[in-house]
Scaffold this active site. Structure first.
Site, mmCIF file in Angstrom:
data_model
loop_
_atom_site.group_PDB
_atom_site.id
_atom_site.type_symbol
_atom_site.label_atom_id
_atom_site.label_comp_id
_atom_site.label_asym_id
_atom_site.label_seq_id
_atom_site.Cartn_x
_atom_site.Cartn_y
_atom_site.Cartn_z
ATOM 1 N N HIS A 1 -4.134 1.226 7.591
ATOM 2 C CA HIS A 1 -2.777 1.775 7.669
ATOM 3 C C HIS A 1 -2.638 2.984 6.730
ATOM 4 O O HIS A 1 -2.169 4.047 7.144
ATOM 5 C CB HIS A 1 -1.775 0.667 7.293
ATOM 6 C CG HIS A 1 -0.339 1.103 7.232
ATOM 7 N ND1 HIS A 1 0.642 0.530 8.011
ATOM 8 C CD2 HIS A 1 0.281 2.032 6.462
ATOM 9 C CE1 HIS A 1 1.805 1.115 7.721
ATOM 10 N NE2 HIS A 1 1.618 2.018 6.783
ATOM 11 N N GLU A 2 -3.091 2.817 5.489
ATOM 12 C CA GLU A 2 -2.932 3.897 4.497
ATOM 13 C C GLU A 2 -3.837 5.084 4.817
ATOM 14 O O GLU A 2 -3.444 6.230 4.619
ATOM 15 C CB GLU A 2 -3.210 3.378 3.077
ATOM 16 C CG GLU A 2 -2.320 2.224 2.614
ATOM 17 C CD GLU A 2 -0.825 2.459 2.832
ATOM 18 O OE1 GLU A 2 -0.379 3.622 2.836
ATOM 19 O OE2 GLU A 2 -0.090 1.469 3.015
ATOM 20 N N GLN B 1 3.158 9.953 1.431
ATOM 21 C CA GLN B 1 4.430 9.218 1.410
ATOM 22 C C GLN B 1 5.286 9.540 0.184
ATOM 23 O O GLN B 1 6.474 9.282 0.166
ATOM 24 C CB GLN B 1 4.175 7.704 1.430
ATOM 25 C CG GLN B 1 3.603 7.211 2.742
ATOM 26 C CD GLN B 1 3.464 5.700 2.708
ATOM 27 O OE1 GLN B 1 2.485 5.175 2.221
ATOM 28 N NE2 GLN B 1 4.466 5.011 3.217
ATOM 29 N N CYS C 1 6.362 -0.134 7.286
ATOM 30 C CA CYS C 1 5.912 1.015 6.510
ATOM 31 C C CYS C 1 7.073 1.455 5.624
ATOM 32 O O CYS C 1 8.201 1.556 6.102
ATOM 33 C CB CYS C 1 5.505 2.131 7.467
ATOM 34 S SG CYS C 1 4.961 3.634 6.640
ATOM 35 N N LEU C 2 6.797 1.722 4.359
ATOM 36 C CA LEU C 2 7.868 2.161 3.449
ATOM 37 C C LEU C 2 8.513 3.467 3.922
ATOM 38 O O LEU C 2 9.660 3.739 3.603
ATOM 39 C CB LEU C 2 7.324 2.336 2.024
ATOM 40 C CG LEU C 2 6.917 1.065 1.266
ATOM 41 C CD1 LEU C 2 6.288 1.432 -0.073
ATOM 42 C CD2 LEU C 2 8.091 0.126 1.059
ATOM 43 N N HIS D 1 -2.277 7.350 7.272
ATOM 44 C CA HIS D 1 -1.280 8.259 6.678
ATOM 45 C C HIS D 1 -1.900 9.594 6.292
ATOM 46 O O HIS D 1 -1.263 10.640 6.392
ATOM 47 C CB HIS D 1 -0.667 7.637 5.419
ATOM 48 C CG HIS D 1 0.532 6.759 5.683
ATOM 49 N ND1 HIS D 1 1.666 7.212 6.318
ATOM 50 C CD2 HIS D 1 0.770 5.454 5.386
ATOM 51 C CE1 HIS D 1 2.556 6.219 6.394
ATOM 52 N NE2 HIS D 1 2.029 5.132 5.849
ATOM 53 N N GLY E 1 0.833 -1.184 0.000
ATOM 54 C CA GLY E 1 0.000 0.000 0.000
ATOM 55 C C GLY E 1 0.875 1.243 0.000
ATOM 56 O O GLY E 1 2.044 1.185 0.385
HETATM 57 ZN ZN LIG Z 1 2.905 3.325 5.869
#
Ligand SMILES: [Zn+2]
Length: 146
Positions: free
Chosen positions: A130-131, A51, A88-89, A134, A46
């Site tokens: 999660h997304e 991000q 998480c990226l 963000h 995701g």
């Molecule tokens: Zn993340």
């Protein structure tokens, strides 16, 4: 085009509340295409627009198939929650247990601007939660389950 991933738990763009999308422009469609590509190359499941440095309410998710949700809103949640380790990226090398709803219902727009509403459970539901976090400046380090 591969997009640069913003990292760091104190990075201002990752801590800001993102703006709702009012109009899906050609540039935005291009951005969504690039977000899908970046997610794939980075081996993510995701990605949220903040991000990649855009303060917009757009998320892309891959949980078996690709889906983009613009202005996502979680409208229903299950009573049942589940704790799983998440990464998480934007926070490389951080893996923490996070509690999420096991099932959710989410609505928003797809990349064509059409209204969508979908039910998600397990990993798919977890990624959407999660997304969506963000978009409100919330990171997994804020949600460590004790
Ligand atoms: Zn993340």
């Amino acid at each position: 085009m591969l997009l640069k991933i913003q990292t760091g738990q104190n990075n201002p763009i990752l801590r800001k509340k993102s703006q709702p999308v009012k109009e899906i422009t050609t540039d935005m469609k291009r951005l969504i295409f690039d977000m899908f590509q970046t997610m794939r190359v980075k081996d993510g499941v995701g990605l949220a627009a903040p991000q990649i440095g855009k303060s917009l309410r757009i998320i892309v998710v891959n949980a078996g198939y690709d889906i983009c949700i613009i202005n996502p809103k979680i409208i229903k949640t299950s009573k049942e929650k589940e704790v799983q380790i998440e990464g998480c990226l934007s926070l490389p090398e951080i893996y923490v247990p996070v509690e999420r709803y096991k099932e959710i219902e989410v609505e928003g727009l797809n990349e064509k601007g059409e209204k969508i509403k979908l039910k998600a459970k397990d990993l798919f539901a977890r990624i959407i939660q999660h997304e969506t976090d963000h978009l409100d400046g919330i990171l997994i380090v804020d949600k460590v389950f004790h």
